[in-house]
Design a protein around this motif. Structure first.
Motif, PDB file in Angstrom:
ATOM      1  N   ALA A  71     -25.826   3.596   3.741  1.00  0.00           N
ATOM      2  CA  ALA A  71     -27.329   3.736   3.301  1.00  0.00           C
ATOM      3  C   ALA A  71     -27.425   2.856   1.885  1.00  0.00           C
ATOM      4  N   GLU A  72     -26.250   2.854   1.082  1.00  0.00           N
ATOM      5  CA  GLU A  72     -26.318   2.135   0.126  1.00  0.00           C
ATOM      6  C   GLU A  72     -26.371   0.375   0.351  1.00  0.00           C
ATOM      7  N   LYS A  73     -25.553   0.082   1.310  1.00  0.00           N
ATOM      8  CA  LYS A  73     -25.580  -1.363   1.703  1.00  0.00           C
ATOM      9  C   LYS A  73     -26.665  -1.724   2.319  1.00  0.00           C
ATOM     10  N   ILE A  74     -27.160  -0.902   3.219  1.00  0.00           N
ATOM     11  CA  ILE A  74     -28.629  -1.412   4.035  1.00  0.00           C
ATOM     12  C   ILE A  74     -29.811  -1.567   2.869  1.00  0.00           C
ATOM     13  N   ALA A  75     -29.827  -0.663   2.102  1.00  0.00           N
ATOM     14  CA  ALA A  75     -30.619  -0.767   0.954  1.00  0.00           C
ATOM     15  C   ALA A  75     -30.831  -1.945  -0.105  1.00  0.00           C
ATOM     16  N   TYR A  76     -29.501  -2.070  -0.552  1.00  0.00           N
ATOM     17  CA  TYR A  76     -29.443  -2.994  -1.787  1.00  0.00           C
ATOM     18  C   TYR A  76     -28.985  -4.536  -1.040  1.00  0.00           C
ATOM     19  N   LYS A  77     -28.338  -4.626   0.006  1.00  0.00           N
ATOM     20  CA  LYS A  77     -28.138  -5.886   0.292  1.00  0.00           C
ATOM     21  C   LYS A  77     -29.172  -6.417   1.528  1.00  0.00           C
ATOM     22  N   ASN A  78     -29.702  -5.470   2.271  1.00  0.00           N
ATOM     23  CA  ASN A  78     -30.825  -6.194   3.392  1.00  0.00           C
ATOM     24  C   ASN A  78     -31.995  -5.683   3.050  1.00  0.00           C
ATOM     25  N   ASP A  79     -32.144  -4.806   1.673  1.00  0.00           N
ATOM     26  CA  ASP A  79     -33.605  -4.512   1.286  1.00  0.00           C
ATOM     27  C   ASP A  79     -34.486  -3.853   2.447  1.00  0.00           C
ATOM     28  N   ILE A  80     -33.958  -2.846   2.898  1.00  0.00           N
ATOM     29  CA  ILE A  80     -34.467  -1.801   3.730  1.00  0.00           C
ATOM     30  C   ILE A  80     -34.345  -0.525   3.181  1.00  0.00           C
ATOM     31  N   PRO A  81     -35.174   0.242   2.942  1.00  0.00           N
ATOM     32  CA  PRO A  81     -35.037   1.607   1.903  1.00  0.00           C
ATOM     33  C   PRO A  81     -34.662   2.628   3.135  1.00  0.00           C
ATOM     34  N   VAL A  82     -33.729   3.505   2.680  1.00  0.00           N
ATOM     35  CA  VAL A  82     -33.065   4.642   3.230  1.00  0.00           C
ATOM     36  C   VAL A  82     -33.434   5.865   2.419  1.00  0.00           C
ATOM     37  N   LEU A  83     -33.671   6.901   3.222  1.00  0.00           N
ATOM     38  CA  LEU A  83     -34.058   8.230   2.767  1.00  0.00           C
ATOM     39  C   LEU A  83     -32.969   9.325   3.239  1.00  0.00           C
ATOM     40  N   VAL A  84     -32.152  10.005   2.714  1.00  0.00           N
ATOM     41  CA  VAL A  84     -31.080  10.867   3.121  1.00  0.00           C
ATOM     42  C   VAL A  84     -31.334  12.291   2.631  1.00  0.00           C
ATOM     43  N   SER A  85     -31.374  13.215   3.573  1.00  0.00           N
ATOM     44  CA  SER A  85     -31.531  14.694   2.992  1.00  0.00           C
ATOM     45  C   SER A  85     -30.203  15.325   3.126  1.00  0.00           C
ATOM     46  N   ASN A  86     -30.008  16.445   2.445  1.00  0.00           N
ATOM     47  CA  ASN A  86     -28.938  17.362   2.446  1.00  0.00           C
ATOM     48  C   ASN A  86     -29.072  18.545   1.503  1.00  0.00           C
ATOM     49  N   HIS A  87     -27.939  19.487   1.380  1.00  0.00           N
ATOM     50  CA  HIS A  87     -28.140  20.576   0.617  1.00  0.00           C
ATOM     51  C   HIS A  87     -28.271  19.873  -0.666  1.00  0.00           C
ATOM     52  N   TYR A  88     -28.617  20.796  -1.676  1.00  0.00           N
ATOM     53  CA  TYR A  88     -28.612  20.395  -3.437  1.00  0.00           C
ATOM     54  C   TYR A  88     -27.271  20.850  -3.927  1.00  0.00           C
ATOM     55  N   THR A  89     -26.247  20.364  -4.054  1.00  0.00           N
ATOM     56  CA  THR A  89     -24.959  20.762  -4.650  1.00  0.00           C
ATOM     57  C   THR A  89     -24.451  19.807  -5.683  1.00  0.00           C
ATOM     58  N   ASP A  90     -23.550  20.497  -6.345  1.00  0.00           N
ATOM     59  CA  ASP A  90     -22.882  19.302  -7.256  1.00  0.00           C
ATOM     60  C   ASP A  90     -22.110  18.114  -6.555  1.00  0.00           C
ATOM     61  N   TYR A  91     -21.823  18.544  -5.268  1.00  0.00           N
ATOM     62  CA  TYR A  91     -21.198  17.595  -4.720  1.00  0.00           C
ATOM     63  C   TYR A  91     -21.982  16.432  -4.113  1.00  0.00           C
ATOM     64  N   THR A  92     -23.183  17.105  -3.552  1.00  0.00           N
ATOM     65  CA  THR A  92     -24.070  15.844  -3.011  1.00  0.00           C
ATOM     66  C   THR A  92     -24.504  15.078  -4.294  1.00  0.00           C
ATOM     67  N   LYS A  93     -24.777  15.580  -5.260  1.00  0.00           N
ATOM     68  CA  LYS A  93     -25.314  15.003  -6.464  1.00  0.00           C
ATOM     69  C   LYS A  93     -24.656  13.777  -6.792  1.00  0.00           C
ATOM     70  N   THR A  94     -23.166  13.990  -6.735  1.00  0.00           N
ATOM     71  CA  THR A  94     -21.885  13.138  -6.715  1.00  0.00           C
ATOM     72  C   THR A  94     -22.144  12.134  -5.836  1.00  0.00           C
ATOM     73  N   LEU A  95     -22.144  12.587  -4.385  1.00  0.00           N
ATOM     74  CA  LEU A  95     -22.237  11.829  -3.103  1.00  0.00           C
ATOM     75  C   LEU A  95     -23.312  10.998  -3.253  1.00  0.00           C
ATOM     76  N   TYR A  96     -24.262  10.910  -3.707  1.00  0.00           N
ATOM     77  CA  TYR A  96     -25.449  10.335  -3.757  1.00  0.00           C
ATOM     78  C   TYR A  96     -25.818   9.495  -4.939  1.00  0.00           C
TER      79      TYR A  96
END
Length: 273
Positions: free
Chosen positions: A213-238
C-alpha cells in the motif's frame, strides 16, 4: 444516498461502516477492491468502473454469472428458497451436492442458498476444499431478490477477478483508488479470524499488504485505504500511512446477541500529498 445491502451475508461485511469509508475514500474514476467479500463498499459508492477481486473462486464465479444472466439466475435461485429446504436434512443434502459438483452454475445457486441458510452466513471450507458450515436453524429465510437485481445492474460497470491481492493492486492506474478490507487481525492480537477461504492471512501477510500500500501510494501516486481492527499493533503496522482514522462499529464477537459489542476500527489512508 440510500444504503444498499449486499445479497450475501458476510463475516466482516462493511455495510455498517460504509458511510465512514465513503468519507475517507479519495475521489477517482475507478475503485479497486482486492478483498471484495459481499461487496458493500462497491454497492454504496459511485465510481465509473470497478475491479473487484477475491481469492474465493465460488464467490467470483457467482458474481460473474449474476452479472451476465440475472433473470435466469434469480428465477432459478428462487426455487431453492422454500420451507422444505429450510430443514436440516435438506440443508445437508444440498451442501453435499455443492461439495460434489463441478457444475459452476449449480455451485453458484447453491452457494447463495448455503450462505442464507447456514450458521451466521459464514463462508468456510475445510482442508479438502469442502464447504463445512452447519445449518443455521432460522425460522424464516429472506430471499434477497431486490438486492440481487441491484447488484446485477451495478455489476455491469465492474470486472470480477479471482486473484491474490498483490496481483490485483498492481492493476491500478492513474485515477484508480484502492480499498483493502483484508481478513482482520483479532482485537486481542491472538489467533482471531485470519483463516479466509483456504489461505491463512496472518501477521506476515498484513505486513506485506501495508508495505505494498505504501509503495503504490507514494511511488505510483495511487491512494490506498486499508481497514482493520484498531489495536496498538495495527497503529504500528500502518505508521507510514498519511492519515489514521478511528471508527466505531458493531462486530459480532460472540454468537449470542448480548455478546456483541462495539470494537473500534482503524482506517489507514496512504496518499501522496
Amino acid at each position: 444516498m440510500k444504503k444498499q445491502r449486499a445479497f450475501l451475508k458476510w463475516a466482516g461485511g462493511k455495510y455498517e461502516l460504509v458511510d465512514t469509508i465513503r468519507r475517507y475514500l479519495p475521489e477517482g474514476e475507478q475503485l479497486i477492491e482486492p478483498f471484495v467479500g459481499a461487496g458493500s463498499v462497491f454497492l454504496n459508492t459511485n465510481f465509473k468502473n470497478y475491479i473487484l477481486a477475491d481469492i474465493n473462486h465460488d464467490l467470483i464465479a457467482l458474481f460473474n454469472l449474476l452479472k451476465s444472466k440475472p433473470d435466469l439466475f434469480i428465477n432459478d435461485l428462487k426455487l431453492l428458497f422454500n420451507r422444505q429446504n429450510n430443514q436440516a436434512e435438506a440443508f445437508y443434502q444440498l451442501r453435499d451436492v455443492f461439495n460434489g459438483s463441478k457444475d459452476q452454475y449449480l455451485r453458484s445457486l447453491l452457494f447463495v442458498y448455503l450462505n442464507r441458510h447456514c450458521y451466521n452466513g459464514l463462508c468456510r471450507y475445510n482442508n479438502s476444499g469442502k464447504f463445512n458450515v452447519p445449518f443455521g436453524r432460522y425460522k424464516t429465510i429472506y430471499f434477497p431478490e431486490k438486492e440481487l437485481y441491484f447488484f446485477a445492474e451495478k455489476a455491469q460497470n465492474a470486472q470480477f477477478i479471482c486473484a491474490p491481492y498483490q496481483k490485483v493492486m498492481k492493476k491500478a492506474k492513474q485515477n484508480s483508488v484502492i480499498y483493502c478490507d483484508p481478513p482482520y487481525l483479532s482485537p486481542n492480537e491472538s489467533a482471531g479470524f485470519t483463516a479466509y477461504y483456504s489461505n491463512n492471512f496472518g501477521f506476515e501477510e498484513h505486513k506485506k499488504l501495508s508495505q505494498l500500500a505504501e509503495k503504490i501510494a507514494y511511488k505510483n501516486d495511487i491512494p490506498v485505504l486499508v481497514s482493520n481492527h484498531y489495536t496498538d499493533y495495527t497503529k504500528t503496522l500502518y505508521n507510514k500511512a498519511s492519515y489514521l482514522y478511528r471508527a466505531e462499529m458493531r462486530r459480532s464477537i460472540s454468537c449470542a446477541g448480548e455478546g456483541r459489542k462495539k470494537i473500534d476500527e482503524i482506517l489507514a489512508l496512504y496518499k501522496k500529498s
